[in-house]
Design an enzyme around this catalytic site. Sequence first.
Site, short mmCIF file in Angstrom:
data_model
loop_
_atom_site.label_atom_id
_atom_site.label_comp_id
_atom_site.label_asym_id
_atom_site.label_seq_id
_atom_site.Cartn_x
_atom_site.Cartn_y
_atom_site.Cartn_z
N HIS A 134 0.84 -1.20 0.00
CA HIS A 134 0.00 0.00 0.00
C HIS A 134 0.87 1.25 0.00
O HIS A 134 2.07 1.18 0.30
CB HIS A 134 -0.92 0.02 1.22
N LYS A 138 -0.42 4.85 4.55
CA LYS A 138 -1.29 3.90 5.27
C LYS A 138 -0.75 3.68 6.67
O LYS A 138 0.44 3.47 6.88
CB LYS A 138 -1.39 2.58 4.50
P1 NAD Z 1 -7.68 9.27 5.31
O1 NAD Z 1 -6.65 9.44 6.38
O2 NAD Z 1 -7.45 9.93 3.98
O3 NAD Z 1 -9.11 9.79 5.84
C1 NAD Z 1 -9.60 9.53 7.11
C2 NAD Z 1 -10.52 10.68 7.48
O4 NAD Z 1 -11.14 10.39 8.73
C3 NAD Z 1 -9.77 12.02 7.66
O5 NAD Z 1 -10.43 13.05 6.95
C4 NAD Z 1 -9.82 12.25 9.16
O6 NAD Z 1 -9.85 13.63 9.51
C5 NAD Z 1 -11.15 11.57 9.50
N1 NAD Z 1 -11.30 11.27 10.93
C6 NAD Z 1 -10.36 11.00 11.87
N2 NAD Z 1 -10.92 10.82 13.08
C7 NAD Z 1 -12.25 10.97 12.89
C8 NAD Z 1 -13.36 10.92 13.77
N3 NAD Z 1 -13.21 10.69 15.07
N4 NAD Z 1 -14.60 11.14 13.26
C9 NAD Z 1 -14.78 11.41 11.94
N5 NAD Z 1 -13.74 11.48 11.05
C10 NAD Z 1 -12.50 11.26 11.52
O7 NAD Z 1 -7.87 7.69 5.13
P2 NAD Z 1 -8.56 6.91 3.93
O8 NAD Z 1 -7.52 6.49 2.93
O9 NAD Z 1 -9.75 7.67 3.45
O10 NAD Z 1 -9.03 5.58 4.69
C11 NAD Z 1 -9.93 5.63 5.76
C12 NAD Z 1 -10.09 4.24 6.33
O11 NAD Z 1 -10.67 3.38 5.33
C13 NAD Z 1 -8.78 3.56 6.74
O12 NAD Z 1 -9.00 2.76 7.87
C14 NAD Z 1 -8.45 2.67 5.52
O13 NAD Z 1 -7.64 1.57 5.86
C15 NAD Z 1 -9.84 2.24 5.13
N6 NAD Z 1 -10.01 1.81 3.74
C16 NAD Z 1 -10.88 0.79 3.55
C17 NAD Z 1 -11.17 0.38 2.27
C18 NAD Z 1 -12.20 -0.70 2.09
O14 NAD Z 1 -12.53 -1.05 0.93
N7 NAD Z 1 -12.76 -1.23 3.20
C19 NAD Z 1 -10.55 0.97 1.17
C20 NAD Z 1 -9.66 2.02 1.39
C21 NAD Z 1 -9.40 2.45 2.70
#
Ligand code: NAD
Length: 246
Positions: A134, A138
Amino acid sequence: MSLKILLSGAKGRMGQAICSIAGEHGCEITHPVDLGDDPSELIAGCDLVIDFSLRDATRPLAELAAEHGKPMVIGTTGHEADDREAIEKTTSRIAMVWAGNFSTGVNLLFYLTQQAARVLDTRSGFDPEVIEMHHRLKKDAPSGTADRLLEILKDSRKLGEEDVSHGRSGMVGERKDDEIGSHALRGGDVVGEHTVMFAGIGERIELTHRATDRIIFAAGALKAAKWAVNQEPGLYSMQDVLGLQA
Ligand code: NAD
């Protein structure tokens, strides 16, 4: 009528991807929330909650969704065992699709890994290893998808977490028959790559999925949202949404 969604993590990479295509999937992000916002003031007005935020944020949000009877889609990864347990408990009250990976291709990879692991069992002499890569930003490792692949292999071989070797280092000795290797690579802007390898004597099978655009996860999460609103309370996987059961 479009589905009204409260999206937690709306400013993140995944949140923005979901916002950009919600309309195409008959959904509207009526309540985008991020760090510092209070979802309890908004939740009553939505049909469903989607969470792509940070692992600590999921449990209180799931409990809030259950309190209000709102179905939920969780994409956030990296939860501790006690949080997982508490989140799963809420599914006695609401329908929840919880997936470490929402892409159709990865869910097919899960299915194919289940099939391959059945044939290539411990007695087959094939050694299973999971490799993932990744982007450099990440935070958790191994990825949620790699965790699920490891779970499939553990279940199939009746092994436990203690049988998984994460990133071997030093004099670890010869590989054991009842061992599963797990390796997390990080770098650049890689969206997500997963390989399940079954290494035998004289031959090797590799099942690989490569994601090149995170829009596939966003599309899958919205598909899961449309499906979840019509389900009874319970915990569902993306394989349930896609009808891909081994
Ligand atoms: P990112 O860091 O770009 O975004 C995360 C967002 O969550 C940020 O804007 C942050 O400010 C916000 N955040 C933090 N604490 C929070 C809270 N208490 N309440 C509300 N918002 C809050 O990360 P990303 O790449 O968008 O990924 C987010 C999550 O999704 C990660 O855990 C990642 O591993 C997961 N993910 C899952 C899949 C899937 O298909 N299941 C795919 C991609 C990413």
